[in-house]
Motif scaffolding. Structure first.
Motif, PDB file in Angstrom:
ATOM      1  N   ALA A 112       0.267  -1.425  -0.290  1.00  0.00           N
ATOM      2  CA  ALA A 112      -0.049   0.187   0.043  1.00  0.00           C
ATOM      3  C   ALA A 112       1.020   1.082  -0.054  1.00  0.00           C
ATOM      4  N   GLU A 113       2.093   1.202   0.469  1.00  0.00           N
ATOM      5  CA  GLU A 113       3.225   2.354   0.498  1.00  0.00           C
ATOM      6  C   GLU A 113       3.423   2.835  -0.402  1.00  0.00           C
ATOM      7  N   ALA A 114       3.934   1.677  -1.066  1.00  0.00           N
ATOM      8  CA  ALA A 114       4.596   1.777  -2.600  1.00  0.00           C
ATOM      9  C   ALA A 114       3.870   2.220  -3.603  1.00  0.00           C
ATOM     10  N   ARG A 115       2.474   1.609  -3.425  1.00  0.00           N
ATOM     11  CA  ARG A 115       1.359   1.918  -4.080  1.00  0.00           C
ATOM     12  C   ARG A 115       1.320   3.723  -4.214  1.00  0.00           C
ATOM     13  N   ALA A 116       1.041   4.629  -3.032  1.00  0.00           N
ATOM     14  CA  ALA A 116       0.811   5.738  -2.861  1.00  0.00           C
ATOM     15  C   ALA A 116       2.084   6.057  -3.055  1.00  0.00           C
ATOM     16  N   LEU A 117       3.278   5.906  -3.134  1.00  0.00           N
ATOM     17  CA  LEU A 117       4.709   7.670  -3.639  1.00  0.00           C
ATOM     18  C   LEU A 117       4.116   6.933  -4.462  1.00  0.00           C
ATOM     19  N   ARG A 118       4.094   6.219  -6.037  1.00  0.00           N
ATOM     20  CA  ARG A 118       3.949   5.439  -7.144  1.00  0.00           C
ATOM     21  C   ARG A 118       2.970   6.663  -7.170  1.00  0.00           C
ATOM     22  N   TYR A 119       1.552   6.383  -7.023  1.00  0.00           N
ATOM     23  CA  TYR A 119       0.407   7.220  -7.260  1.00  0.00           C
ATOM     24  C   TYR A 119       0.930   8.992  -7.567  1.00  0.00           C
ATOM     25  N   LEU A 120       1.877   9.555  -5.867  1.00  0.00           N
ATOM     26  CA  LEU A 120       2.165  10.621  -5.565  1.00  0.00           C
ATOM     27  C   LEU A 120       3.133  10.962  -6.498  1.00  0.00           C
ATOM     28  N   ARG A 121       4.285  10.656  -7.102  1.00  0.00           N
ATOM     29  CA  ARG A 121       4.739  10.963  -8.062  1.00  0.00           C
ATOM     30  C   ARG A 121       4.635  10.800  -9.398  1.00  0.00           C
ATOM     31  N   VAL A 178       3.314  22.883  -0.768  1.00  0.00           N
ATOM     32  CA  VAL A 178       2.961  21.130  -1.789  1.00  0.00           C
ATOM     33  C   VAL A 178       1.294  20.805  -1.018  1.00  0.00           C
ATOM     34  N   LEU A 179       0.452  21.455   0.562  1.00  0.00           N
ATOM     35  CA  LEU A 179      -0.575  20.574   0.396  1.00  0.00           C
ATOM     36  C   LEU A 179      -1.355  21.112   0.102  1.00  0.00           C
ATOM     37  N   ALA A 180      -1.691  22.253  -0.163  1.00  0.00           N
ATOM     38  CA  ALA A 180      -2.077  23.200  -1.245  1.00  0.00           C
ATOM     39  C   ALA A 180      -2.852  22.628  -2.647  1.00  0.00           C
ATOM     40  N   GLU A 181      -1.542  22.372  -3.571  1.00  0.00           N
ATOM     41  CA  GLU A 181      -1.648  21.151  -4.801  1.00  0.00           C
ATOM     42  C   GLU A 181      -1.964  20.341  -4.228  1.00  0.00           C
ATOM     43  N   LEU A 182      -1.659  19.309  -3.307  1.00  0.00           N
ATOM     44  CA  LEU A 182      -2.041  18.437  -3.242  1.00  0.00           C
ATOM     45  C   LEU A 182      -3.988  17.784  -2.848  1.00  0.00           C
ATOM     46  N   HIS A 183      -4.078  18.828  -1.972  1.00  0.00           N
ATOM     47  CA  HIS A 183      -5.530  19.396  -1.903  1.00  0.00           C
ATOM     48  C   HIS A 183      -6.781  19.373  -2.894  1.00  0.00           C
ATOM     49  N   GLU A 184      -6.231  19.970  -4.080  1.00  0.00           N
ATOM     50  CA  GLU A 184      -7.064  20.538  -5.503  1.00  0.00           C
ATOM     51  C   GLU A 184      -7.238  18.921  -6.650  1.00  0.00           C
ATOM     52  N   THR A 237       1.329  13.816  -8.918  1.00  0.00           N
ATOM     53  CA  THR A 237       1.434  15.039  -8.285  1.00  0.00           C
ATOM     54  C   THR A 237       2.447  15.935  -7.608  1.00  0.00           C
ATOM     55  N   SER A 238       3.053  17.036  -7.863  1.00  0.00           N
ATOM     56  CA  SER A 238       3.894  17.634  -7.334  1.00  0.00           C
ATOM     57  C   SER A 238       4.513  17.175  -6.327  1.00  0.00           C
ATOM     58  N   CYS A 239       3.600  16.528  -5.151  1.00  0.00           N
ATOM     59  CA  CYS A 239       4.437  16.117  -3.525  1.00  0.00           C
ATOM     60  C   CYS A 239       5.701  15.868  -3.644  1.00  0.00           C
ATOM     61  N   PRO A 240       6.803  15.835  -3.655  1.00  0.00           N
ATOM     62  CA  PRO A 240       8.067  15.155  -3.616  1.00  0.00           C
ATOM     63  C   PRO A 240       7.670  14.383  -2.584  1.00  0.00           C
ATOM     64  N   VAL A 241       8.254  13.135  -3.481  1.00  0.00           N
ATOM     65  CA  VAL A 241       8.598  11.760  -2.350  1.00  0.00           C
ATOM     66  C   VAL A 241       9.170  10.951  -2.419  1.00  0.00           C
ATOM     67  N   PRO A 242       9.708   9.607  -2.017  1.00  0.00           N
ATOM     68  CA  PRO A 242      11.098   9.410  -2.712  1.00  0.00           C
ATOM     69  C   PRO A 242      10.359   7.924  -3.514  1.00  0.00           C
ATOM     70  N   GLN A 243      10.997   7.755  -4.498  1.00  0.00           N
ATOM     71  CA  GLN A 243      10.883   6.563  -5.525  1.00  0.00           C
ATOM     72  C   GLN A 243      11.448   5.007  -5.361  1.00  0.00           C
ATOM     73  N   VAL A 302      -5.314  13.080   0.799  1.00  0.00           N
ATOM     74  CA  VAL A 302      -4.406  13.543   1.450  1.00  0.00           C
ATOM     75  C   VAL A 302      -3.643  13.132   1.641  1.00  0.00           C
ATOM     76  N   HIS A 303      -2.703  13.515   2.028  1.00  0.00           N
ATOM     77  CA  HIS A 303      -0.843  12.964   2.501  1.00  0.00           C
ATOM     78  C   HIS A 303      -1.544  11.428   4.066  1.00  0.00           C
ATOM     79  N   GLY A 304      -1.767  11.955   4.733  1.00  0.00           N
ATOM     80  CA  GLY A 304      -2.203  11.278   5.885  1.00  0.00           C
ATOM     81  C   GLY A 304      -1.702  11.111   7.113  1.00  0.00           C
ATOM     82  N   ASP A 305      -0.062  11.908   6.941  1.00  0.00           N
ATOM     83  CA  ASP A 305      -0.120  11.624   7.901  1.00  0.00           C
ATOM     84  C   ASP A 305       1.520  12.927   8.240  1.00  0.00           C
ATOM     85  N   VAL A 306       1.331  13.977   8.058  1.00  0.00           N
ATOM     86  CA  VAL A 306       2.037  14.932   7.778  1.00  0.00           C
ATOM     87  C   VAL A 306       2.556  15.228   9.237  1.00  0.00           C
ATOM     88  N   TRP A 307       3.580  14.922   9.409  1.00  0.00           N
ATOM     89  CA  TRP A 307       4.556  16.364  11.295  1.00  0.00           C
ATOM     90  C   TRP A 307       5.826  15.920  10.279  1.00  0.00           C
TER      91      TRP A 307
END
Length: 311
Positions: A69-78, A133-139, A81-87, A206-211
């Motif tokens: 699930a985490e791998a799918r989420a990271l691939r989706y975000l990359r 980043v969050l404003a773009e993600l939430h669009e 979206t423009s959210c910067p996440v690891p490959q 939403v990212h869901g775990d931003v801290w």
């Protein structure tokens, strides 16, 4: 139930098997270093003698634990979206390479933001960057509530989130660590959640775990820059769920909220609805970790919700 396994070990030889599976050729691992964070899973940095020379591996102690699930989420975000996440380099939960489930990721430049000393101007700039980043993600909007890759979801956000509150309340650690009077207030709060959460807007990504522990930052000689967001709990949710989560860990978010609101106007009543999101986060942390801060925070938040009902 989530199992906490932040202290697993990996030998250089085991790391080389993981890296060889990804790269398709043998490499020499020159270092294995435990990274800050890793409250649920083990997180290690691997250094090796081939490009890109560094990677991050997450481990859990049993096959089938599932980093899928985490791998799918990271691939989706990359991809979306423009959210910067690891490959994602490799995901394997078979325990065939090593006796752990494995997620091999790009090593992002910089350091974890949690506990990092910054000048006030640098903190403000990072808050502005995160707000963008969050404003773009939430669009990014969905057609259903819940998992991004699900075909559909519950009819309402209130239905989904109330079920999560009830699940968190049922955790053995919650029942054992909270006083009966607090548990009674929690139960009352859960019963009223649907009426308070019925105004949820539209399903929002939403990212869901931003801290701060999931934020990577780097300095380029001209101030600090946000280099990545880690560990997404990606879903279509009420965008206020994300904003409220930020305030649980740091109430001094005025600069972030001011920048965010220039793109997304808040809905009336956020200050009341966020209490239910705070309650969920508090219950999860009580169940998993049992720390005194979240036991007290649960009691305060449940009492605040009770006062809403009596107002």
């Amino acid at each position: 139930m989530i199992e906490l396994q932040p202290h697993l070990d990996l030998t250089a030889q085991q790391a080389e098997r993981i890296l060889e599976r990804w790269l398709g050729r043998p490499v020499a691992c020159t270092g294995v270093q435990r990274l800050k964070g890793g409250m649920v899973n083990t997180v290690l940095r691997l250094d090796f003698d081939a490009p890109p020379h560094r990677a991050v591996v997450k481990l859990h102690g049993r096959a089938g634990h599932g980093f899928a699930a985490e791998a799918r989420a990271l691939r989706y975000l990359r991809a979306e979206t423009s959210c910067p996440v690891p490959q994602v380099f490799l995901e394997d939960d078979s325990a065939a390479l090593v006796p752990h489930a494995v997620l091999l990721l790009e090593h992002l430049p910089g350091r974890c933001l949690d506990g990092l000393d910054r000048e006030p101007a640098d903190r403000i700039e990072l808050e502005h960057q995160l707000a963008r980043v969050l404003a773009e993600l939430h669009e990014h909007r969905g057609t259903h509530w819940g998992a991004v890759d699900a075909a559909d979801g519950p009819a309402t956000w209130a239905e989904l989130f109330t079920s999560r509150l009830a699940e968190a309340r049922a955790h053995d650690g919650v029942r054992q660590r909270l006083e009966p009077a607090v548990l009674s207030l929690v139960d009352d709060a859960i019963s009223t959640a649907p009426s308070w959460l019925k105004d949820a807007g539209v399903p929002t990504l939403v990212h869901g775990d931003v801290w701060d522990g999931n934020l990577m930052v780097r300095t380029d000689g001209d101030g600090w820059r946000l280099s990545g967001l880690l560990d997404p709990d990606l879903q279509f949710a009420d965008s206020e769920y994300e904003l409220a989560y930020l305030e649980v860990f740091d109430h001094s978010r005025a600069e972030l909220f001011a920048a965010y609101r220039r793109r997304h106007a808040p809905r009336p009543g956020y200050e009341q609805r966020r209490l239910f999101y705070w309650l969920y986060t508090a219950l999860v942390h009580v169940g998993l970790f049992g720390d005194a801060f979240f036991r007290e925070f649960t009691a305060r938040t449940a009492a605040s919700i009770a006062r809403l009902e009596s107002a």
